[in-house]
Enzyme design. Structure first.
Site, mmCIF file in Angstrom:
data_model
loop_
_atom_site.group_PDB
_atom_site.id
_atom_site.type_symbol
_atom_site.label_atom_id
_atom_site.label_comp_id
_atom_site.label_asym_id
_atom_site.label_seq_id
_atom_site.Cartn_x
_atom_site.Cartn_y
_atom_site.Cartn_z
ATOM 1 N N LYS A 1 -35.437 40.925 -65.910
ATOM 2 C CA LYS A 1 -34.580 39.817 -66.334
ATOM 3 C C LYS A 1 -33.870 40.223 -67.619
ATOM 4 O O LYS A 1 -34.452 40.162 -68.711
ATOM 5 C CB LYS A 1 -35.406 38.542 -66.565
ATOM 6 C CG LYS A 1 -35.920 37.889 -65.284
ATOM 7 C CD LYS A 1 -37.346 38.276 -64.955
ATOM 8 C CE LYS A 1 -37.842 37.630 -63.664
ATOM 9 N NZ LYS A 1 -39.168 38.160 -63.272
ATOM 10 N N GLU B 1 -49.716 35.646 -45.523
ATOM 11 C CA GLU B 1 -49.545 34.194 -45.615
ATOM 12 C C GLU B 1 -48.588 33.653 -44.553
ATOM 13 O O GLU B 1 -48.349 32.455 -44.480
ATOM 14 C CB GLU B 1 -49.017 33.822 -47.016
ATOM 15 C CG GLU B 1 -50.039 33.924 -48.131
ATOM 16 C CD GLU B 1 -50.128 35.324 -48.753
ATOM 17 O OE1 GLU B 1 -49.627 36.283 -48.129
ATOM 18 O OE2 GLU B 1 -50.688 35.448 -49.863
ATOM 19 N N TRP C 1 -30.497 39.325 -63.196
ATOM 20 C CA TRP C 1 -31.604 40.091 -62.618
ATOM 21 C C TRP C 1 -31.176 41.502 -62.220
ATOM 22 O O TRP C 1 -30.086 41.706 -61.679
ATOM 23 C CB TRP C 1 -32.170 39.372 -61.374
ATOM 24 C CG TRP C 1 -33.010 38.175 -61.707
ATOM 25 C CD1 TRP C 1 -33.251 37.661 -62.945
ATOM 26 C CD2 TRP C 1 -33.718 37.348 -60.784
ATOM 27 N NE1 TRP C 1 -34.070 36.568 -62.854
ATOM 28 C CE2 TRP C 1 -34.375 36.339 -61.535
ATOM 29 C CE3 TRP C 1 -33.878 37.348 -59.396
ATOM 30 C CZ2 TRP C 1 -35.159 35.354 -60.952
ATOM 31 C CZ3 TRP C 1 -34.660 36.370 -58.806
ATOM 32 C CH2 TRP C 1 -35.296 35.378 -59.580
ATOM 33 N N THR D 1 -56.006 38.309 -47.955
ATOM 34 C CA THR D 1 -54.942 39.152 -48.515
ATOM 35 C C THR D 1 -55.583 40.378 -49.149
ATOM 36 O O THR D 1 -56.763 40.350 -49.498
ATOM 37 C CB THR D 1 -54.161 38.390 -49.602
ATOM 38 O OG1 THR D 1 -55.082 38.032 -50.637
ATOM 39 C CG2 THR D 1 -53.550 37.129 -49.046
#
Lengths: 544, 544
Positions: free
Chosen positions: B444, B337, B449, B192
């Protein structure tokens, strides 16, 4: 060193879960045995498959049990496909066109626990029921209103009365979690049609069906997507309708099931009403459709491609689809032992750029294999032969959806890791395969091979000939030589000389049959194929 | 009861064998680092991959060994892909755009045995070479004429001089039989980019790469076939160029590799010369191409579709491709991934039937998952959230090409069997997913959200704003509240009031930031992304 990714199994239930979640509005349309058109979505199908899994579980169906079907292409059969395999049992589709004794043999051999039957096939079941010791119950694929009045008398097995699919399904809820298990587990069982000897079973696994579906949907195979509208006339009772119920579900394609009506008029109506753009079936079906369209001066407006398999499409059919209906006929080739997909001859840019006459020569070929199917032609000793488009060889295949051994057999069905298809083929430099003959029918003359099929194709062009059969029969000098048998057209009387002369200039001289006989009839199998083994027997002393 | 089919592994070498046999004329075209265009066929590539396998074997490369590359998209890199994985070793592609210390860390962590390098990247290697104890040799991906004069001095490792790829390859023949082994074996290793913390490796297996390729080629994904002409600008040095070298090989598609030149002019020329119809890359690359085309009054004539991934494409780009060049921009989403393919937003019949403005709203979404990727959005507790197109949730994935654990880590990377992507997304009733924010960046506020990205997208529409950044910072009553930071356009001076008023009517009132600050600069990562973690730190007491 093993990879660091998830190693979960590839399971058939995942297909329906995916379609339910991401293609919930995708449609499944069925012409029913009872009459009306039935229409619902992948989401509905998924709910009902879960109800069905609960129903089957309540009947004691366990992992690995065989659940058989005798059914047309329709939504209930589709639900069985996913519920039975999804719960870990084995969906055993039976071909109702087999002889009753073959069906009986198959049900015995597979030891099916349940048999799910469309109304059309109840007479077969009523006749066979007493002979099936392993069978526990019959499920009739209909609703209460259509259950036969004498069902209790004629369809009970021991003290188990027959089950009405719809009434019983309604009693179960859709709370069901598909189990996880090894994807090597058996999922679908199908028996070969068994033209020689007993039918033999091929047990497809979850893994093989998923890989087969992935390979099928690609652009150079069936080219399926969420905006396809697919009409599989090829039956779900044999080789899973070429895997279409799985591949459509993988992509969310609309599916249209023709039920019991596969005549030209019925198909034309369904195609038009549902705007089908992709059809699959055997040549006979398309002969019926084209006849109907021709006689009624109709055209196909929505269809883009027709896949033809089972046997070769005549050139006239390829042309009529193209020139009258603007439809590309895709030849496909495969077999029960291959799940069934092997090769397809799809409309590549190169083919589409050719003049029609040249293009048709390609379209007559069975095409190139999809990735997953390895394919080669070999000589008698198993040595690989060149891809020159003219050398004949035994066609050998291998891959993750190719058979290794028949169901309940310990013997390998392979030769050095490859399966011998029993076909003789050529492969050209671009990789296009063409079936030339069956191995048992090809004529071995002086160490060289002659295609009986090619000679027959030429012979039927003779103005006096209705049907032709060419077989190799023993010959004192050349081992075998071709013998032509023909049925004359009514009121025509072809001579031996005119028949044999007709080959001149069309094939190499040594291919021309040594003799020709006009006969009144030729023997055929139950499915209409020439029974050449019997012709050979009858004429085995012809050249001796 | 297990199936009766062959159970052979799915191996990467099979892809090239298939292409060599059935798509032998399929072309691979490369712009080379040395200058000229290189052109050959799958058959040629297959022969050279076998020579390369013999060369690697002669250097002592064994099953499971890591062979690293620092290379552009080109035919020699392609040969490495197939030779290294095909022989059972692990192809470890390294991103040369990482910081040198990250590259060093990666080479150490993976314990690479060989490092194969394009001429462009030799300076990096010369610098790192002394620090790499496991590395045995450097292979320079060029011919004798282009070997650097000081190669012996600067690229020897211990008593091993550097190897010239072409000279050494020529010494080996193409007699090589690809070995068979479990398809769970590692095939490709990719780290990554590691914006936070050390880079982490993901080891793809043969099975995962083949399944990923099958899923990629389907019409509702990349729609690849033997008549595609594909230009992957997305680099082979990161996540296998989104798997394109494998998926093209699976289908026999023509591949065009851009080498080191990815500016607009170079790409436009290559597209035109090679008639590419399918492009893949990140938004920055397409900005460059579109700029060049606009400034030179040129159009794309052969391109049908462009896949954009890596980050979201701006609406203006979607429109310009469509309205100026008649090209459909396909948003794709995935991650290292995930091998990397997750979702695509492809031109379905339904999308194509919509008025352009409505269609663009769909095209901004990341699309639907291909079969193989299961995907859900969940709340903080892991409960699944509805697919209503508006509810935000943490995006969780699973499937056979999704990570289970990082390379050389024993710890599972999963949460109840699912991988948390770190993205926050919505899913609409038709299954279309849209990324809303990164989990770490979403604000938050009072248990609800707020998308920082959506607020930024609005703020950059303000006439005085050049760049905008919105972060959630601690707030005594609401936990967090949004704070807006902007860089003004040159000679513009936006007021706090005008900035905040600009949101009115565009989002719910409670989404509007409580404060706005004009700043001179904003911190960015090496790859140009906003470094919000640093912004949050700087301003953490703003509302306290």
């Amino acid at each position: 060193m093993s990879g660091s990714l998830m190693q979960g199994p590839l399971l058939i239930s995942d297909l329906l879960t995916h379609a339910e979640t991401f293609h919930s509005h995708g449609e499944i349309v069925s012409r029913t045995v009872e009459g009306p058109i039935h229409r619902y979505t992948y989401k509905d199908a998924s709910q009902r498959a879960k109800q069905l899994a609960n129903l089957l579980e309540s009947l004691g169906v366990q992992h690995g049990d065989r659940v058989a079907s005798l059914a047309w292409n329709g939504y209930r059969h589709y639900e069985l496909y996913f519920a039975v395999s999804g719960m870990g049992a084995i969906m055993h589709t039976i071909n109702p066109r087999l002889f009753p004794e073959q069906i009986e043999y198959i049900l015995q051999h597979a030891e099916d626990k349940l048999l799910c039957v469309d109304l059309s096939f109840l007479p077969i079941v009523q006749r066979l029921l007493p002979q099936l010791p392993h069978l526990e119950r019959i499920i009739v694929l209909t609703d209460d209103a259509h259950m036969p009045a004498d069902a209790q008398q004629t369809l009970s097995k021991g003290n188990h009365p027959p089950i009405c699919y719809e009434s019983e399904l309604a009693k179960h809820n859709a709370e069901y979690e598909w189990p996880r298990f090894s994807d090597d587990a058996g999922a679908v069982l199908c028996y070969t049609s068994g033209t020689t000897g007993k039918p033999k079973g091929v047990l497809y696994s979850h893994r093989s069906q998923i890989l087969h579906a992935y390979a099928s949907v690609q652009p150079d195979a069936m080219n399926l997507s969420s905006h396809s509208c697919v009409l599989p006339v090829v039956p779900m009772f044999h080789v899973s309708a070429w895997g279409v119920p799985y591949s459509c579900t993988l992509t969310g394609a609309k599916m249209v099931f023709p039920g019991a009506r596969m005549d030209g008029a019925a198909l034309a109506e369904l195609i038009e009403d549902e705007k089908a753009d992709f059809l699959l079936g055997v040549p006979t079906v398309w002969l019926g459709l084209l006849d109907y369209l021709r006689q009624n001066d109709k055209k196909l407006h929505t269809v883009q491609r027709v896949v033809v398999g089972g046997s070769a499409a005549p050139l006239a059919m390829i042309k009529e689809f193209q020139e009258v209906h603007d439809v590309f006929l895709i030849h496909a080739w495969g077999m029960t032992e291959m799940s069934p997909l092997g090769t397809l001859c799809t409309p590549t840019a190169r083919l589409l750029s050719l003049p029609l006459d040249q293009r048709y020569q390609y379209q007559r070929k069975q095409g190139r294999p999809v990735f997953g199917v390895a394919l080669k032609i070999v000589d008698a000793k198993g040595e690989a032969l060149p891809h020159d488009g003219s050398t004949f060889g035994r066609l050998m295949v291998k891959g993750p959806w190719v058979i290794e051994r028949y169901y309940r057999s310990d013997a390998s069905a392979l030769e050095n890791g490859w399966f011998d298809t029993g076909d003789v083929a050529t492969i050209d430099p671009e990789g296009y395969m063409q079936i030339v003959d069956r191995t048992k029918d090809v004529i071995k003359s002086g160490g060289e091979w002659i295609s009986s099929i090619e000679l027959e194709n030429i012979a039927v062009g003779h103005p006096d000939v209705q049907e032709a059969c060419v077989v190799g029969v023993p010959h004192p000098k050349w081992d075998e030589r071709p013998l032509l048998l023909v049925i004359a057209k009514p009121n025509h009387q072809p001579t031996r000389e005119s028949l044999l002369q007709y080959f001149e200039g069309k094939v190499a001289k040594w291919w021309i049959p040594d003799d020709a006989i006009v006969v009144k009839e030729l023997p055929h199998t139950a499915t209409g194929k020439l029974l050449k083994i019997s012709v050979r027997e009858t004429h085995q002393k012809h050249y001796l």
